[in-house]
Design a protein around this motif. Structure first.
Motif, PDB file in Angstrom:
ATOM      1  N   GLU A  74       0.803  -1.221   0.000  1.00 48.32           N
ATOM      2  CA  GLU A  74       0.000   0.000   0.000  1.00 48.32           C
ATOM      3  C   GLU A  74       0.837   1.272   0.000  1.00 48.32           C
ATOM      4  O   GLU A  74       0.351   2.326  -0.383  1.00 48.32           O
ATOM      5  CB  GLU A  74      -0.954  -0.006   1.194  1.00 48.32           C
ATOM      6  N   ASN A 121      -4.452   4.222  -4.290  1.00 45.29           N
ATOM      7  CA  ASN A 121      -5.689   3.711  -3.695  1.00 45.29           C
ATOM      8  C   ASN A 121      -6.671   3.204  -4.743  1.00 45.29           C
ATOM      9  O   ASN A 121      -7.321   2.183  -4.546  1.00 45.29           O
ATOM     10  CB  ASN A 121      -6.353   4.785  -2.833  1.00 45.29           C
ATOM     11  N   TYR A 122      -6.788   3.924  -5.853  1.00 38.74           N
ATOM     12  CA  TYR A 122      -7.761   3.493  -6.847  1.00 38.74           C
ATOM     13  C   TYR A 122      -7.350   2.181  -7.516  1.00 38.74           C
ATOM     14  O   TYR A 122      -8.199   1.435  -7.998  1.00 38.74           O
ATOM     15  CB  TYR A 122      -8.090   4.590  -7.863  1.00 38.74           C
ATOM     16  N   ASN A 169     -13.295   3.835  -4.320  1.00 30.95           N
ATOM     17  CA  ASN A 169     -12.295   4.460  -3.440  1.00 30.95           C
ATOM     18  C   ASN A 169     -12.912   4.810  -2.084  1.00 30.95           C
ATOM     19  O   ASN A 169     -12.268   4.670  -1.044  1.00 30.95           O
ATOM     20  CB  ASN A 169     -11.720   5.733  -4.071  1.00 30.95           C
ATOM     21  N   GLU A 170     -14.155   5.265  -2.115  1.00 30.84           N
ATOM     22  CA  GLU A 170     -14.839   5.636  -0.881  1.00 30.84           C
ATOM     23  C   GLU A 170     -15.021   4.423   0.032  1.00 30.84           C
ATOM     24  O   GLU A 170     -14.833   4.516   1.248  1.00 30.84           O
ATOM     25  CB  GLU A 170     -16.201   6.279  -1.185  1.00 30.84           C
ATOM     26  N   SER A 198     -11.701   3.591   1.655  1.00 36.87           N
ATOM     27  CA  SER A 198     -11.421   4.519   2.759  1.00 36.87           C
ATOM     28  C   SER A 198     -12.226   4.160   3.998  1.00 36.87           C
ATOM     29  O   SER A 198     -11.707   4.165   5.119  1.00 36.87           O
ATOM     30  CB  SER A 198     -11.733   5.956   2.351  1.00 36.87           C
ATOM     31  N   ARG A 199     -13.502   3.838   3.798  1.00 40.55           N
ATOM     32  CA  ARG A 199     -14.373   3.468   4.917  1.00 40.55           C
ATOM     33  C   ARG A 199     -13.863   2.195   5.600  1.00 40.55           C
ATOM     34  O   ARG A 199     -13.797   2.111   6.829  1.00 40.55           O
ATOM     35  CB  ARG A 199     -15.807   3.276   4.417  1.00 40.55           C
ATOM     36  N   ARG A 215     -10.780   0.981   5.634  1.00 46.21           N
ATOM     37  CA  ARG A 215      -9.536   1.283   6.346  1.00 46.21           C
ATOM     38  C   ARG A 215      -9.826   1.980   7.661  1.00 46.21           C
ATOM     39  O   ARG A 215      -9.190   1.704   8.683  1.00 46.21           O
ATOM     40  CB  ARG A 215      -8.622   2.142   5.482  1.00 46.21           C
ATOM     41  N   LYS A 216     -10.802   2.919   7.632  1.00 41.91           N
ATOM     42  CA  LYS A 216     -11.162   3.645   8.850  1.00 41.91           C
ATOM     43  C   LYS A 216     -11.730   2.693   9.903  1.00 41.91           C
ATOM     44  O   LYS A 216     -11.390   2.773  11.075  1.00 41.91           O
ATOM     45  CB  LYS A 216     -12.167   4.756   8.516  1.00 41.91           C
TER      46      LYS A 216
END
Length: 186
Positions: free
Chosen positions: A157, A162-163, A173-174, A177-178, A180-181
């Motif tokens: 990573e 990311n894409y 991508n969203e 991110s979610r 990973r969070k």
């Protein structure tokens, strides 16, 4: 004598094999294989990272594979069927590769028949891996696929966009991110 599992190679065997490989270097951002090109090489990744992707008619890229140290990469559909490339391979981290042509590989098989078994085993592992990926995409949720991705490609990573990861996982991508969070907040 070289020993790989149950396979033994003499120094003469190794020298013959090594002469059939060509060491090549690619810089980040370079394309190794373009859509539509003739495919007659496989690449062994000595160092670096590469990405194989399919471009849809609408122009969207779908990441099929990442290849890191000690992995093999090519457009195997085109390589084995002797057709033009349907995939593109790009270098996403400076890479040192060893490439071998179909003709050179056949020379190795002819001179050292036990290498065919070695290659068959490599192909079997790749086939199993591909089927596992298909099954995971059908049966696992995005978070489970991401966790498996981080195990299969440790530390990737830091130099993969990311894409590209989202594309590989079949998510946005969203969503990446979610996920990973969620993992960080546990």
């Amino acid at each position: 004598m070289y020993h790989d599992g149950s396979m033994h190679f003499t120094e003469e065997d190794i020298a013959f094999i090594e002469r059939r490989y060509e060491k090549v270097h690619f810089k980040k951002g370079e394309t190794i294989l373009h859509l539509g090109e003739k495919v007659d090489h496989q690449y062994f990744v000595f160092d670096g990272c590469l990405r194989t992707y399919l471009t849809s008619k609408s122009g969207k890229e779908h990441t099929i594979q990442f290849a890191i140290k000690n992995w093999w990469i090519s457009d195997y559909i085109a390589y084995f069927s002797e057709t033009d490339a349907v995939l593109t391979i790009e270098c996403i981290k400076d890479a040192t590769l060893y490439k071998i042509s179909r003709e050179s590989l056949e020379e190795i098989f002819d001179k050292i028949p036990k290498t065919e078994r070695f290659t068959r085993k490599k192909i079997e592992r790749s086939f199993v891996s591909l089927q596992k990926r298909i099954l995971a995409n059908l049966s696992q949720n995005a978070k489970e696929r991401y966790v498996k991705f981080t195990r299969d490609y440790p530390n990737i990573e830091q130099f993969v966009k990311n894409y590209h990861i989202a594309s590989y996982l079949g998510i946005t991508n969203e969503s990446l991110s979610r996920i990973r969070k969620e993992i960080r907040n546990k």
